[in-house]
Design a protein around this motif. Sequence first.
Motif, PDB file in Angstrom:
ATOM      1  N   UNK A  30       0.819  -1.206   0.000  1.00 20.01           N
ATOM      2  CA  UNK A  30       0.000   0.000   0.000  1.00 20.01           C
ATOM      3  C   UNK A  30       0.861   1.268   0.000  1.00 20.01           C
ATOM      4  N   UNK A  31       1.802   1.299  -0.953  1.00 22.74           N
ATOM      5  CA  UNK A  31       2.731   2.415  -1.059  1.00 22.74           C
ATOM      6  C   UNK A  31       2.764   2.963  -2.485  1.00 22.74           C
ATOM      7  N   UNK A  32       2.902   4.275  -2.584  1.00 23.17           N
ATOM      8  CA  UNK A  32       3.179   4.961  -3.836  1.00 23.17           C
ATOM      9  C   UNK A  32       4.591   5.529  -3.740  1.00 23.17           C
ATOM     10  N   UNK A  33       5.459   5.128  -4.662  1.00 24.27           N
ATOM     11  CA  UNK A  33       6.853   5.575  -4.649  1.00 24.27           C
ATOM     12  C   UNK A  33       7.046   6.703  -5.653  1.00 24.27           C
ATOM     13  N   UNK A  34       7.828   7.687  -5.247  1.00 29.29           N
ATOM     14  CA  UNK A  34       8.109   8.872  -6.053  1.00 29.29           C
ATOM     15  C   UNK A  34       9.619   9.077  -6.097  1.00 29.29           C
ATOM     16  N   UNK A  35      10.185   9.180  -7.308  1.00 29.27           N
ATOM     17  CA  UNK A  35      11.627   9.370  -7.454  1.00 29.27           C
ATOM     18  C   UNK A  35      11.901  10.454  -8.485  1.00 29.27           C
ATOM     19  N   UNK A  36      12.538  11.535  -8.045  1.00 25.87           N
ATOM     20  CA  UNK A  36      12.961  12.572  -8.965  1.00 25.87           C
ATOM     21  C   UNK A  36      14.276  12.112  -9.595  1.00 25.87           C
ATOM     22  N   UNK A  37      14.271  11.897 -10.905  1.00 25.62           N
ATOM     23  CA  UNK A  37      15.407  11.236 -11.542  1.00 25.62           C
ATOM     24  C   UNK A  37      16.703  12.025 -11.438  1.00 25.62           C
ATOM     25  N   UNK A  38      16.647  13.326 -11.724  1.00 27.49           N
ATOM     26  CA  UNK A  38      17.880  14.108 -11.784  1.00 27.49           C
ATOM     27  C   UNK A  38      18.537  14.256 -10.419  1.00 27.49           C
ATOM     28  N   UNK A  93      17.672  12.468  -7.585  1.00 30.60           N
ATOM     29  CA  UNK A  93      17.653  11.253  -6.780  1.00 30.60           C
ATOM     30  C   UNK A  93      16.787  11.373  -5.546  1.00 30.60           C
ATOM     31  N   UNK A  94      16.041  12.476  -5.421  1.00 29.45           N
ATOM     32  CA  UNK A  94      15.175  12.682  -4.260  1.00 29.45           C
ATOM     33  C   UNK A  94      14.040  11.654  -4.282  1.00 29.45           C
ATOM     34  N   UNK A  95      13.865  10.948  -3.165  1.00 31.66           N
ATOM     35  CA  UNK A  95      12.909   9.841  -3.100  1.00 31.66           C
ATOM     36  C   UNK A  95      11.899  10.084  -1.976  1.00 31.66           C
ATOM     37  N   UNK A  96      10.654   9.730  -2.246  1.00 27.29           N
ATOM     38  CA  UNK A  96       9.599   9.783  -1.234  1.00 27.29           C
ATOM     39  C   UNK A  96       8.717   8.563  -1.403  1.00 27.29           C
ATOM     40  N   UNK A  97       8.197   8.077  -0.277  1.00 25.12           N
ATOM     41  CA  UNK A  97       7.255   6.963  -0.285  1.00 25.12           C
ATOM     42  C   UNK A  97       5.985   7.434   0.411  1.00 25.12           C
ATOM     43  N   UNK A  98       4.861   7.329  -0.284  1.00 23.53           N
ATOM     44  CA  UNK A  98       3.585   7.805   0.237  1.00 23.53           C
ATOM     45  C   UNK A  98       2.720   6.607   0.631  1.00 23.53           C
TER      46      UNK A  98
END
Length: 293
Positions: free
Chosen positions: A39-47, A49-54
């Motif tokens: 039950x997670x949405x993963x977010x990764x800014x490619x340039x 490398x900033x990562x967040x898990x919602x």
Amino acid sequence: MEAIPFSGRILDEAPSQLGEGPTFDPATGTAWWFNIKGQELHELHLESGRKAVHALPFLGSVLAVIDPARQLIASDQGLFVRDTRSGQLSLLTALEDKPANRSNDGRVHPSGALWIGTMGRKAEDLSGAIYHVAGTKVTRLYADISIPNSICFSPDGTIGYFIDSRVNKLMRVELDAETGLPKAEPTVLIDSKPYPGDMDGSVCDADGLIWNARWGTGTVDVYKPDGSMVARHKLPATQTSCPGFIGAKADRLMVTSAWQDMDETARAADPHAGKTFELGVSVKGRFEPSFRL
């Protein structure tokens, strides 16, 4: 066909029980994907490398951009609109009245309509279906589906592909390019049943090639529109689940994977199971259409 050795990299080390639904938003340079069972949405800014898990209050599986402020998420509770800044979720519409089901594979057609598949939470036989969603209008296209996968479309929107992974035959169907609705009965394009592994998620590139993640073999296979295989790429995880084009030119490919149904021994033998990869080859990808609300 002999597999091309993996020359890519691990895009994200976090192992997902069931990684699925990779997509990319070129406006923000951000890759998105789901850990369905977690039950997670993963977010990764490619340039950067900033990562967040919602954390999600449901089993999400597909994300589509609506506009810069909103996203569409398909889940076991229906279709939701997500505010990109706050993360707030609001129900758009239900898909079906089957509480024992969840959403699985899906993709937005060039017309802006969504194709979304459902299945039983325990992959019960014939429990799911594939739906067409235009705005809030939901139309069931195909019933008695066990594990819907490989939903993707030719660049001009005239051809759709899908599979029931339990049957393992990739279907091809002619579509109305303006609506994304079928114009004819589907036909078998690839009979994959006699071979090891199952066809899982797929995406079509700008030339109409079908890039398919093959669950159980740790590969991404590439097919021409006539169904002939032209390449097989190896990845360092057995249960590869879905590919998606990423990067400012959509010329890179990310691939999700899963560790579900693996015991400790199996996970020790497959240490990268559930991680998210970049394939490491140049592709002629294309960005996913926005969902037309």
